[in-house]
Design a protein around this motif. Structure first.
Motif, PDB file in Angstrom:
ATOM      1  N   HIS A  15      -3.446  -3.622 -12.576  1.00  0.00           N
ATOM      2  CA  HIS A  15      -3.240  -2.981 -11.150  1.00  0.00           C
ATOM      3  C   HIS A  15      -2.120  -3.056 -10.550  1.00  0.00           C
ATOM      4  O   HIS A  15      -1.841  -3.571  -9.485  1.00  0.00           O
ATOM      5  CB  HIS A  15      -4.587  -3.154 -10.390  1.00  0.00           C
ATOM      6  CG  HIS A  15      -5.953  -2.929 -10.687  1.00  0.00           C
ATOM      7  ND1 HIS A  15      -6.642  -1.619 -10.977  1.00  0.00           N
ATOM      8  CD2 HIS A  15      -6.936  -3.701 -11.286  1.00  0.00           C
ATOM      9  CE1 HIS A  15      -7.542  -1.714 -11.283  1.00  0.00           C
ATOM     10  NE2 HIS A  15      -7.971  -2.861 -11.755  1.00  0.00           N
ATOM     11  N   ARG A  32       4.828   2.790  -7.621  1.00  0.00           N
ATOM     12  CA  ARG A  32       3.498   2.661  -7.453  1.00  0.00           C
ATOM     13  C   ARG A  32       2.702   3.925  -6.223  1.00  0.00           C
ATOM     14  O   ARG A  32       3.574   4.483  -5.642  1.00  0.00           O
ATOM     15  CB  ARG A  32       3.112   1.187  -6.452  1.00  0.00           C
ATOM     16  CG  ARG A  32       1.843   1.365  -6.004  1.00  0.00           C
ATOM     17  CD  ARG A  32       1.458  -0.136  -5.425  1.00  0.00           C
ATOM     18  NE  ARG A  32       1.288  -1.227  -6.199  1.00  0.00           N
ATOM     19  CZ  ARG A  32       0.191  -1.315  -6.825  1.00  0.00           C
ATOM     20  NH1 ARG A  32      -0.891  -0.706  -6.655  1.00  0.00           N
ATOM     21  NH2 ARG A  32       0.131  -2.542  -7.845  1.00  0.00           N
ATOM     22  N   THR A  45      -0.696   6.018  -4.484  1.00  0.00           N
ATOM     23  CA  THR A  45      -2.198   5.587  -4.519  1.00  0.00           C
ATOM     24  C   THR A  45      -3.203   6.101  -5.319  1.00  0.00           C
ATOM     25  O   THR A  45      -2.964   7.418  -5.774  1.00  0.00           O
ATOM     26  CB  THR A  45      -2.644   6.335  -2.920  1.00  0.00           C
ATOM     27  OG1 THR A  45      -1.818   5.601  -2.107  1.00  0.00           O
ATOM     28  CG2 THR A  45      -4.027   5.924  -2.705  1.00  0.00           C
ATOM     29  N   HIS A  82      -2.872   3.745 -10.437  1.00  0.00           N
ATOM     30  CA  HIS A  82      -1.804   3.257  -9.432  1.00  0.00           C
ATOM     31  C   HIS A  82      -0.276   3.481 -10.045  1.00  0.00           C
ATOM     32  O   HIS A  82       0.503   3.349  -9.144  1.00  0.00           O
ATOM     33  CB  HIS A  82      -1.984   2.078  -9.045  1.00  0.00           C
ATOM     34  CG  HIS A  82      -1.549   0.733 -10.184  1.00  0.00           C
ATOM     35  ND1 HIS A  82      -2.468   1.025 -11.761  1.00  0.00           N
ATOM     36  CD2 HIS A  82      -0.748   0.145 -10.481  1.00  0.00           C
ATOM     37  CE1 HIS A  82      -2.036   0.051 -12.436  1.00  0.00           C
ATOM     38  NE2 HIS A  82      -0.882  -0.504 -11.794  1.00  0.00           N
TER      39      HIS A  82
END
Length: 408
Positions: free
Chosen positions: A37, A70, A72, A90
């Motif tokens: 992540h 990056r 959402t 992501h």
């Protein structure tokens, strides 16, 4: 571990390069940390999930300084401690291709023995397939927990996450009454699989103790690829991206250019996708031999290729068929499509001994592919071309098709 970092502890760190497995690499007090992540260059707070001798695994739980790539995640379950099915939600779409390209290149250099100059010459690049990043997965297997609720697994865990839908699942199967949110329970099943075939069939199967039971839809589904219609059990292997089969066939044919009258091998041939395409090129004067060990694959190949008289289906492990001379050279073209573990040195040596003019290697794991490339190059062969395809958007997986040629 040094620095007092322990499992479930949190540490602030700066993320370095991407790594295989959907991770990035970071270091804390000299200790290697594989972080999910995250993105290269980011400053994050990471929660340690596993501590091993020599390395640590962690999840980025707070992003202090985000990379420009990056985004959402579109799915609320693509987060630390939740569903482990998607590794890269992501990451912006173009950056996902860059991520996978970097992994392929690193594996070729580190495990395959290639140089950066050789990788530059190959023009290593992972390409997107049509259809976008969501709604592409035509085969989804949901795990079932002790209460009979179907969901998806956490990363590196047997814990089932109850989800309301999977966004990468094909729309025709995404909203079927399968998941726990619909109120359906599966008390006697270990898993539930939803198959959406390119021929229009939709099947739900319950899996228990290695056996499958059709819950809805046909037992056998139709797939369309390589200008043909295929019929096979819903539980049989088929590529999960609707555009994958034709994409891979096109790459194999373009790289090897089979000619009328030639002899070809389709090793780990499954239902016969590549064998059919090869037969169409070598014609009635040529011959194609398919080797497959899985019983359902052998049955599917024999049924779907019976109209092609020049195709022989051999039911055997590839290494056994080669070692025991069940198939023998000379051969002109070899298509090698092994499982994730790769073909291995023994199979590579047998292929080289058969003296084909070209080998198309279809790989779903860059590391296994790189190791086998090293064996080929150690025998004087060379990786002459390589194509990469994003058959699995939002995940860390990538498909490769390489052309290997003998010494000039």
């Amino acid at each position: 571990m040094t620095g007092g970092v322990e499992e479930a502890g949190r540490v602030e760190l700066t993320v370095d390069a991407v790594a295989p497995g959907g991770h990035c690499v970071a270091r804390v007090d000299g200790q290697v940390v594989f972080v999910r992540h995250a993105l290269p260059g980011e400053r994050v707070v990471a929660e340690v999930t596993e501590v091993h001798k020599g390395f640590v695994r962690a999840d980025a739980v707070t992003v202090l300084a985000a990379a420009p790539e990056r985004v959402t995640p579109p799915c609320p379950y693509a987060a630390p401690g939740r569903c482990g099915g998607c590794d890269l939600q992501h990451v912006a779409p173009a950056a996902q291709l860059d991520w996978k390209t970097a992994v392929v290149r690193e594996q070729l250099v580190r495990l395959g023995g290639l140089t950066d100059v050789q990788c530059d010459a190959l023009g290593v690049r992972v390409e997107a397939l049509p259809g976008g990043q969501l709604g592409w997965r035509s085969r989804v297997r949901y795990a079932v927990d002790a209460a009979g609720r179907a969901g998806l697994l956490k990363h590196r865990s047997h814990e089932v996450v109850p989800v309301d839908r999977c966004l990468i699942a094909h729309p025709a199967g995404r909203d079927l009454p399968v998941l726990a949110v619909t109120g359906v329970r599966w008390p006697d099943a270990e898993a539930v699989e939803v198959v959406v075939a390119t021929g229009g069939d939709v099947t739900v199967t319950a899996l228990t103790g290695g056996r499958s039971r059709t819950v809805s839809g046909p037992d056998r589904v139709r797939e369309r690829a390589a200008g043909r219609e295929w019929t096979l059990p819903a539980s049989s292997f088929w590529q999960v991206h609707p555009a994958a089969a034709d994409t891979l066939v096109g790459a194999v044919l373009a790289l090897t250019d089979p000619q009328p009258g030639e002899t070809a091998w389709d090793l780990y041939g499954g239902a016969g996708l590549f064998a059919a395409a090869l037969a169409g090129r070598v014609g009635d004067a040529g011959r194609v031999t398919l080797v497959e060990a899985a019983g359902d694959g052998v049955t599917a190949a024999r049924e779907n290729l019976r109209d092609l008289p020049g195709v022989e289906v051999v039911a055997a492990r590839v290494e056994t068929a080669l070692a025991r001379r069940r198939i023998t050279g000379p051969v002109d073209v070899v298509v090698l499509d092994p499982p994730r573990a790769g073909a291995g040195a023994r199979v590579v040596r047998e292929i080289v001994a058969a003296d084909p003019r070209a080998v198309a290697y279809v790989a779903c794991d860059p590391a296994a592919f790189a190791r086998d490339v090293r064996t080929f190059t150690g025998l004087g062969w060379r990786l002459a071309a390589l194509r990469g395809y994003d058959l699995f958007p939002m995940t860390q997986h990538v498909e490769l098709v390489g052309l290997l040629l003998p010494p000039a």
